[in-house]
Design a protein around this motif. Structure first.
Motif, mmCIF file in Angstrom:
data_model
loop_
_atom_site.group_PDB
_atom_site.id
_atom_site.type_symbol
_atom_site.label_atom_id
_atom_site.label_comp_id
_atom_site.label_asym_id
_atom_site.label_seq_id
_atom_site.Cartn_x
_atom_site.Cartn_y
_atom_site.Cartn_z
ATOM 1 N N GLY A 1 -6.311 2.687 7.694
ATOM 2 C CA GLY A 1 -6.639 3.623 8.758
ATOM 3 C C GLY A 1 -5.654 4.764 8.911
ATOM 4 O O GLY A 1 -5.858 5.645 9.757
ATOM 5 N N PHE A 2 -4.589 4.777 8.117
ATOM 6 C CA PHE A 2 -3.615 5.858 8.159
ATOM 7 C C PHE A 2 -3.884 6.835 7.027
ATOM 8 O O PHE A 2 -4.325 6.455 5.950
ATOM 9 N N GLY A 3 -3.576 8.113 7.261
ATOM 10 C CA GLY A 3 -3.774 9.127 6.248
ATOM 11 C C GLY A 3 -2.612 9.194 5.271
ATOM 12 O O GLY A 3 -1.531 8.646 5.513
ATOM 13 N N SER A 4 -2.839 9.890 4.162
ATOM 14 C CA SER A 4 -1.793 10.077 3.174
ATOM 15 C C SER A 4 -0.650 10.882 3.778
ATOM 16 O O SER A 4 -0.865 11.896 4.448
ATOM 17 N N ASN A 5 0.589 10.419 3.564
ATOM 18 C CA ASN A 5 1.803 11.061 4.079
ATOM 19 C C ASN A 5 1.868 11.086 5.605
ATOM 20 O O ASN A 5 2.591 11.902 6.187
ATOM 21 N N GLU A 6 1.155 10.175 6.236
ATOM 22 C CA GLU A 6 1.215 10.081 7.701
ATOM 23 C C GLU A 6 2.444 9.274 8.120
ATOM 24 O O GLU A 6 2.703 8.190 7.610
ATOM 25 N N VAL A 7 3.206 9.837 9.061
ATOM 26 C CA VAL A 7 4.390 9.162 9.574
ATOM 27 C C VAL A 7 3.972 8.151 10.634
ATOM 28 O O VAL A 7 3.276 8.495 11.589
ATOM 29 N N THR A 8 4.355 6.906 10.454
ATOM 30 C CA THR A 8 3.981 5.847 11.399
ATOM 31 C C THR A 8 5.151 5.385 12.263
ATOM 32 O O THR A 8 4.983 4.549 13.140
ATOM 33 N N ALA B 1 0.819 -1.217 0.000
ATOM 34 C CA ALA B 1 0.000 0.000 0.000
ATOM 35 C C ALA B 1 0.850 1.263 0.000
ATOM 36 O O ALA B 1 0.500 2.267 0.606
ATOM 37 N N GLY B 2 1.997 1.201 -0.692
ATOM 38 C CA GLY B 2 2.810 2.401 -0.818
ATOM 39 C C GLY B 2 3.577 2.787 0.425
ATOM 40 O O GLY B 2 4.047 3.924 0.538
ATOM 41 N N GLN B 3 3.729 1.880 1.383
ATOM 42 C CA GLN B 3 4.485 2.214 2.595
ATOM 43 C C GLN B 3 5.950 2.483 2.236
ATOM 44 O O GLN B 3 6.576 1.725 1.514
ATOM 45 N N ARG B 4 6.484 3.573 2.772
ATOM 46 C CA ARG B 4 7.858 3.952 2.485
ATOM 47 C C ARG B 4 8.708 3.832 3.744
ATOM 48 O O ARG B 4 8.353 4.360 4.799
ATOM 49 N N ALA B 5 9.817 3.125 3.622
ATOM 50 C CA ALA B 5 10.755 2.971 4.731
ATOM 51 C C ALA B 5 12.016 3.743 4.406
ATOM 52 O O ALA B 5 12.547 3.652 3.293
ATOM 53 N N GLU B 6 12.520 4.509 5.373
ATOM 54 C CA GLU B 6 13.716 5.316 5.174
ATOM 55 C C GLU B 6 14.715 5.087 6.308
ATOM 56 O O GLU B 6 14.328 4.977 7.477
ATOM 57 N N MET B 7 15.978 5.023 5.970
ATOM 58 C CA MET B 7 17.066 4.993 6.948
ATOM 59 C C MET B 7 17.844 6.286 6.789
ATOM 60 O O MET B 7 18.281 6.639 5.687
ATOM 61 N N ILE B 8 18.027 7.022 7.886
ATOM 62 C CA ILE B 8 18.666 8.338 7.843
ATOM 63 C C ILE B 8 20.120 8.190 8.277
ATOM 64 O O ILE B 8 20.417 7.655 9.347
ATOM 65 N N ILE B 9 21.032 8.663 7.421
ATOM 66 C CA ILE B 9 22.467 8.465 7.619
ATOM 67 C C ILE B 9 23.153 9.821 7.763
ATOM 68 O O ILE B 9 22.815 10.778 7.056
ATOM 69 N N ASP B 10 24.124 9.889 8.679
ATOM 70 C CA ASP B 10 24.984 11.062 8.778
ATOM 71 C C ASP B 10 26.038 10.949 7.670
ATOM 72 O O ASP B 10 26.899 10.060 7.726
ATOM 73 N N PRO B 11 26.011 11.815 6.651
ATOM 74 C CA PRO B 11 26.945 11.662 5.530
ATOM 75 C C PRO B 11 28.396 11.924 5.920
ATOM 76 O O PRO B 11 29.313 11.558 5.174
ATOM 77 N N ALA B 12 28.630 12.538 7.084
ATOM 78 C CA ALA B 12 29.995 12.846 7.491
ATOM 79 C C ALA B 12 30.757 11.612 7.949
ATOM 80 O O ALA B 12 31.983 11.571 7.866
ATOM 81 N N ASN B 13 30.018 10.603 8.450
ATOM 82 C CA ASN B 13 30.706 9.417 8.986
ATOM 83 C C ASN B 13 30.057 8.089 8.613
ATOM 84 O O ASN B 13 30.581 7.033 8.960
ATOM 85 N N ARG C 1 12.638 6.404 9.454
ATOM 86 C CA ARG C 1 11.300 6.974 9.307
ATOM 87 C C ARG C 1 10.474 6.047 8.435
ATOM 88 O O ARG C 1 10.970 5.502 7.443
ATOM 89 N N THR C 2 9.219 5.858 8.811
ATOM 90 C CA THR C 2 8.264 5.090 8.010
ATOM 91 C C THR C 2 7.064 5.978 7.743
ATOM 92 O O THR C 2 6.526 6.604 8.669
#
Length: 303
Positions: free
Chosen positions: A281-288, A253-265, A272-273
């Motif tokens: 039951g979740f809205g569009s662009n809602e962070v879960t 259902a279009g769920q997006r998973a993100e891993m946030i990296i410090d580019p310096a190291n 973030r999901t």
């Protein structure tokens, strides 16, 4: 200039622009015979244009992400990971805000967010116990006390906190292609797709923050080989900005998973999901789910 020459010039200009994007595979459609009816020419041009632009957009995003991941992998190899001295611990602190589901008094299901903290203390002495301190937060459906767990090798919940033991991590290849082949060939039908499974298994290892720099670099190189992976700027839960390596799963259902990296190291500083459109039951662009992760050396751990 006649129409044929104009279209030819546009095609060549497009080709020159695209070949300047490193790593981008481009297929420019061949010229077609001119239709006899103007309406067919207009419809065909619109359709081909939409397909080409859409494919260019997706491919360009993947190429950009691959370049970013290769740069982060290189940076990881130049960064000296913090190492605790005798009697010290490496503390990995996670501040998380995760979706929880509960049932109200009327029997209706509802969603909410629950912020919690997880502190993992890895001792310098491998014979000493690891320590976990977890505050489950006030929004958890079932009230939970703050817990402190001590366990050999970080086996807090019946298995290694890093999902793999040190010996298993040491046995993994360090080359990005070899790592990708390892995960891809051992797919057993989990997740919504093979690509999602590869992404999840690799990021699950990275997210624990206790991975040697050479393996971390190889895992980033492996992520660059997974179709649909993109890169963008994103802040972690505590507001620190990094590079978000993400993937949207069409079969979930279009769920997006993100891993946030410090580019310096090259260290993972959060996740973030997000739901890219309304579903379950979740809205569009809602962070879960949203987390922040940091690392430091400390002299003691909770008793």
């Amino acid at each position: 200039m006649n129409t044929s020459q104009f279209q030819s010039d546009r095609r060549e200009a497009l080709r020159r622009q695209l070949v300047e994007l490193p790593g981008l595979a481009v297929v420019v459609p061949p010229a077609r015979p001119r239709p006899t009816r103007r309406i067919l020419l207009t419809a065909a041009a619109a359709l081909v244009g939409a397909l080409v632009v859409g494919q260019i957009s997706v491919t360009a995003q993947s190429a950009h992400a691959a370049g970013v991941l290769r740069a982060v992998a290189d940076q990881s190899m130049t960064f000296v990971d913090p190492v605790p001295g005798p009697g010290q611990y490496l503390l990995v602190h996670t501040h998380a805000n995760w979706s929880v589901t509960g049932i109200d008094e009327a029997g209706n299901m509802n969603h909410g967010m629950n912020a919690q903290t997880i502190d993992v203390y890895r001792p310098a002495n491998p014979d000493d116990d690891w320590v976990l301190r977890r505050d489950w937060g006030d929004g958890h459906p079932v009230p939970m006390e703050i817990e402190v767990i001590r366990a050999k090798d970080g086996h807090f919940y019946g298995g290694p906190w890093t999902l793999m033991s040190d010996d298993e991590l040491a046995a993994l290849p360090r080359d990005g292609q070899a790592l990708y082949d390892h995960f891809n060939s051992s797919y057993q039908g989990g997740s919504a797709s093979r690509d999602e499974n590869n992404f999840v298994r690799i990021t699950d290892i990275l997210r624990m923050g206790l991975i040697p720099a050479d393996l971390r670099a190889g895992l980033y190189q492996a992520l660059a080989l997974i179709p649909g992976v993109t890169a963008s700027e994103q802040a972690n839960f505590d507001g620190k900005v990094g590079v978000a390596i993400g993937r949207t799963e069409p079969l979930r259902a279009g769920q997006r998973a993100e891993m946030i990296i410090d580019p310096a190291n090259g260290l993972v500083i959060g996740e973030r999901t997000i739901m890219t459109y309304a579903a379950f039951g979740f809205g569009s662009n809602e962070v879960t789910g949203h987390t922040a992760i940091d690392y430091r050396i400390v002299d003691s751990a909770p008793q």
